[in-house]
Design an enzyme around this catalytic site. Structure first.
Site, PDB file in Angstrom:
ATOM      1  N   CYS A 173      22.286  48.179  24.788  1.00  0.00           N
ATOM      2  CA  CYS A 173      21.022  47.722  24.215  1.00  0.00           C
ATOM      3  C   CYS A 173      20.100  47.357  25.369  1.00  0.00           C
ATOM      4  O   CYS A 173      20.568  46.961  26.432  1.00  0.00           O
ATOM      5  CB  CYS A 173      21.251  46.497  23.336  1.00  0.00           C
ATOM      6  SG  CYS A 173      19.788  46.045  22.373  1.00  0.00           S
ATOM      7  N   CYS A 224      17.632  44.955  25.241  1.00  0.00           N
ATOM      8  CA  CYS A 224      16.938  43.652  25.137  1.00  0.00           C
ATOM      9  C   CYS A 224      17.228  42.702  26.298  1.00  0.00           C
ATOM     10  O   CYS A 224      16.387  41.887  26.654  1.00  0.00           O
ATOM     11  CB  CYS A 224      17.226  42.977  23.805  1.00  0.00           C
ATOM     12  SG  CYS A 224      18.928  42.478  23.571  1.00  0.00           S
ATOM     13  N   LYS A 270      23.634  45.945  11.244  1.00  0.00           N
ATOM     14  CA  LYS A 270      23.290  44.757  12.032  1.00  0.00           C
ATOM     15  C   LYS A 270      22.025  44.152  11.444  1.00  0.00           C
ATOM     16  O   LYS A 270      20.982  44.810  11.377  1.00  0.00           O
ATOM     17  CB  LYS A 270      23.077  45.131  13.496  1.00  0.00           C
ATOM     18  CG  LYS A 270      22.659  43.941  14.349  1.00  0.00           C
ATOM     19  CD  LYS A 270      22.542  44.296  15.820  1.00  0.00           C
ATOM     20  CE  LYS A 270      22.031  43.115  16.613  1.00  0.00           C
ATOM     21  NZ  LYS A 270      21.908  43.427  18.039  1.00  0.00           N
ATOM     22  N   ARG A 276      20.780  34.195  22.199  1.00  0.00           N
ATOM     23  CA  ARG A 276      19.540  34.519  22.922  1.00  0.00           C
ATOM     24  C   ARG A 276      19.426  33.669  24.170  1.00  0.00           C
ATOM     25  O   ARG A 276      18.886  34.106  25.182  1.00  0.00           O
ATOM     26  CB  ARG A 276      18.341  34.311  21.999  1.00  0.00           C
ATOM     27  CG  ARG A 276      18.477  35.119  20.705  1.00  0.00           C
ATOM     28  CD  ARG A 276      17.437  36.192  20.574  1.00  0.00           C
ATOM     29  NE  ARG A 276      17.824  37.129  19.523  1.00  0.00           N
ATOM     30  CZ  ARG A 276      17.194  37.262  18.353  1.00  0.00           C
ATOM     31  NH1 ARG A 276      16.137  36.518  18.089  1.00  0.00           N
ATOM     32  NH2 ARG A 276      17.607  38.147  17.480  1.00  0.00           N
ATOM     33  N   GLU A 300      23.073  52.953   6.352  1.00  0.00           N
ATOM     34  CA  GLU A 300      23.196  52.865   7.813  1.00  0.00           C
ATOM     35  C   GLU A 300      24.594  53.318   8.257  1.00  0.00           C
ATOM     36  O   GLU A 300      24.752  54.030   9.245  1.00  0.00           O
ATOM     37  CB  GLU A 300      22.979  51.419   8.283  1.00  0.00           C
ATOM     38  CG  GLU A 300      21.523  50.974   8.320  1.00  0.00           C
ATOM     39  CD  GLU A 300      20.808  51.433   9.585  1.00  0.00           C
ATOM     40  OE1 GLU A 300      21.408  52.156  10.392  1.00  0.00           O
ATOM     41  OE2 GLU A 300      19.631  51.066   9.764  1.00  0.00           O
ATOM     42  N   LYS A 320      27.511  42.982  11.269  1.00  0.00           N
ATOM     43  CA  LYS A 320      27.151  41.821  12.075  1.00  0.00           C
ATOM     44  C   LYS A 320      25.922  41.149  11.491  1.00  0.00           C
ATOM     45  O   LYS A 320      24.966  41.846  11.181  1.00  0.00           O
ATOM     46  CB  LYS A 320      26.850  42.293  13.495  1.00  0.00           C
ATOM     47  CG  LYS A 320      26.339  41.218  14.419  1.00  0.00           C
ATOM     48  CD  LYS A 320      25.941  41.806  15.740  1.00  0.00           C
ATOM     49  CE  LYS A 320      25.352  40.697  16.582  1.00  0.00           C
ATOM     50  NZ  LYS A 320      24.520  41.177  17.624  1.00  0.00           N
ATOM     51  N   SER A 331      27.225  34.219  17.567  1.00  0.00           N
ATOM     52  CA  SER A 331      27.056  32.961  18.301  1.00  0.00           C
ATOM     53  C   SER A 331      26.766  31.765  17.392  1.00  0.00           C
ATOM     54  O   SER A 331      27.295  30.675  17.610  1.00  0.00           O
ATOM     55  CB  SER A 331      25.945  33.120  19.334  1.00  0.00           C
ATOM     56  OG  SER A 331      24.736  33.546  18.722  1.00  0.00           O
ATOM     57  N   TYR A 376      33.838  34.622  19.777  1.00  0.00           N
ATOM     58  CA  TYR A 376      33.902  33.759  20.956  1.00  0.00           C
ATOM     59  C   TYR A 376      35.123  32.856  20.889  1.00  0.00           C
ATOM     60  O   TYR A 376      35.486  32.226  21.873  1.00  0.00           O
ATOM     61  CB  TYR A 376      32.603  32.944  21.070  1.00  0.00           C
ATOM     62  CG  TYR A 376      31.393  33.859  21.117  1.00  0.00           C
ATOM     63  CD1 TYR A 376      31.034  34.483  22.306  1.00  0.00           C
ATOM     64  CD2 TYR A 376      30.662  34.166  19.967  1.00  0.00           C
ATOM     65  CE1 TYR A 376      29.960  35.369  22.353  1.00  0.00           C
ATOM     66  CE2 TYR A 376      29.591  35.040  19.990  1.00  0.00           C
ATOM     67  CZ  TYR A 376      29.244  35.634  21.182  1.00  0.00           C
ATOM     68  OH  TYR A 376      28.202  36.520  21.228  1.00  0.00           O
TER      69      TYR A 376
HETATM   70  C1  PBG Z   1      21.778  42.736  21.595  1.00  0.00           C
HETATM   71  C2  PBG Z   1      22.743  41.857  20.893  1.00  0.00           C
HETATM   72  C3  PBG Z   1      22.523  40.629  20.239  1.00  0.00           C
HETATM   73  C4  PBG Z   1      23.779  40.164  19.838  1.00  0.00           C
HETATM   74  C5  PBG Z   1      24.708  41.122  20.223  1.00  0.00           C
HETATM   75  N1  PBG Z   1      24.047  42.172  20.859  1.00  0.00           N
HETATM   76  C6  PBG Z   1      21.293  39.839  20.050  1.00  0.00           C
HETATM   77  C7  PBG Z   1      20.232  40.302  19.157  1.00  0.00           C
HETATM   78  O1  PBG Z   1      20.300  41.349  18.520  1.00  0.00           O
HETATM   79  O2  PBG Z   1      19.221  39.597  19.108  1.00  0.00           O
HETATM   80  C8  PBG Z   1      24.054  38.870  19.135  1.00  0.00           C
HETATM   81  C9  PBG Z   1      25.421  38.303  19.348  1.00  0.00           C
HETATM   82  C10 PBG Z   1      25.602  36.897  18.919  1.00  0.00           C
HETATM   83  O3  PBG Z   1      24.709  36.221  18.377  1.00  0.00           O
HETATM   84  O4  PBG Z   1      26.713  36.400  19.134  1.00  0.00           O
HETATM   85  N2  PBG Z   1      20.817  43.330  20.827  1.00  0.00           N
END
Ligand code: PBG
Length: 325
Positions: A120, A122, A195, A205, A233, A248, A274, A313
């Protein structure tokens, strides 16, 4: 006095009976441990929003992966925090990028853990969006090429599996095509297929320093209200060549896990994100819930819903708890 023939409590009388009729179980084999890698050395910096999780430099990451392996955890997934960011996320597909560097070191030092990478942009873009921008919109098709480049660079550096999490349309197919063309036909794709645009990613984040500079991710991640769309999807990603389908987050999306389980015979993964972790940690810290019992109940629930594997985690702690049993 009348009693029904069936007394549900007969088979609940002691732990041996309960073990015999238990329908789902959690095993260390189910666990995938997410890890954050940063430049530098000797770094093991606590992540404030996720107690017990750290930013690791490559050297300390090796130790952490080795201890996960010693606990019997079969796989880790790596997230990178790069030195530099730009509009195109180019540090995400640089051969000497942070994840690439971590991969080549781990590959040399540890040989029996599956190394998965999050694909990704980001974490690598200056604007924090998961793709390249056209004005203020994320440009789907222009992003595909960069994601494929990133996945390929991970494979070249030693990744055993890639996991695209960007939610661009068509990315699984393009990544599969490029991996195959370059000879990486045996690298599986674990697709973040369903997702959702979730507030449960909040603590991540901070961990990945990937908050969008403007707007949000709702034009590419899914509306949490939708389940039929999640199945579309999933269909699309299967058609494009996904090997493992991910849902997710997990906790607020158990019905999605369960429907996806019914709809596909591919392995199903669930990402307990998270926010799920942070909420349990925070409540446990206050003494309001029993951390171990609540975490194991959540993970077992995700298994019951139909997941074959769980990104969590809690992986090392859960592995320890399962060992005690
Ligand atoms: C990247 C990504 C994210 C997470 C996993 N890969 C963040 C998002 O999409 O904003 C989130 C994982 C988590 O919250 O534990 N795009």
């Amino acid at each position: 006095m009348y009693f029904p023939n069936y007394r549900a409590r007969r088979l609940r009388q002691n732990e041996n009976l309960r073990r015999m009729v238990r329908e789902s179980s959690l095993s260390v084999n189910d666990l995938i441990y997410p890890l954050f890698v940063v430049p530098g050395s000797g770094i093991k910096e606590p992540i404030s929003t996720m107690p017990g999780q750290y930013h690791f430099s490559v050297d300390t990451l090796v130790d952490e992966v080795a201890s996960a392996r010693d606990l019997g955890i079969p796989a880790v997934i790596l997230f990178g925090l790069p030195e530099t960011k730009d509009e195109f996320g180019s540090s995400g597909y640089a051969p000497d990028g942070i994840v690439q560097t971590a991969l080549s070191t781990l590959k040399n030092e540890i040989d029996d853990v599956v190394l998965i990478t999050d694909v990704c942009l980001c974490e690598y873009t200056s604007h924090g969006h998961c793709g390249v921008l056209k004005g203020t919109e994320v440009d789907n098709d222009a992003t595909l090429e960069l994601l494929a480049k990133q996945a390929l660079s991970h494979a070249q550096a030693g990744a055993d599996m890639v996991a695209p999490s960007d939610m661009m349309d068509g990315r699984v197919g393009v990544i599969r095509m490029v991996l195959d063309e370059e000879g990486y036909t045996n690298i599986p794709i674990m697709s973040y297929a369903a997702k959702f645009a979730s507030a449960f990613y909040g603590p991540f984040r901070e961990a990945a320093q990937s908050t969008p500079a403007f707007g949000d991710r709702r034009s590419y991640q899914m509306d949490p209200a939708n389940i039929r769309e999640a199945l579309r999807e999933v269909d699309m990603d299967i058609e494009e060549g996904a090997d493992i389908i991910m849902v997710k987050p997990a906790m607020a999306f158990m019905d999605v896990i369960s429907r996806v389980r019914e709809e596909t015979d591919l392995p199903v993964a669930a990402y307990s994100v998270s926010g799920e972790y942070a909420m349990i940690k925070a409540a446990a810290e206050k003494g309001w819930v029993d951390e171990k019992q609540v975490a194991l109940e959540l993970l077992t629930g995700i298994k019951r819903a139909g997941a074959d594997m769980i990104l969590t985690y809690f992986a090392p702690q859960a592995a320890g708890w399962l060992r005690e049993r």
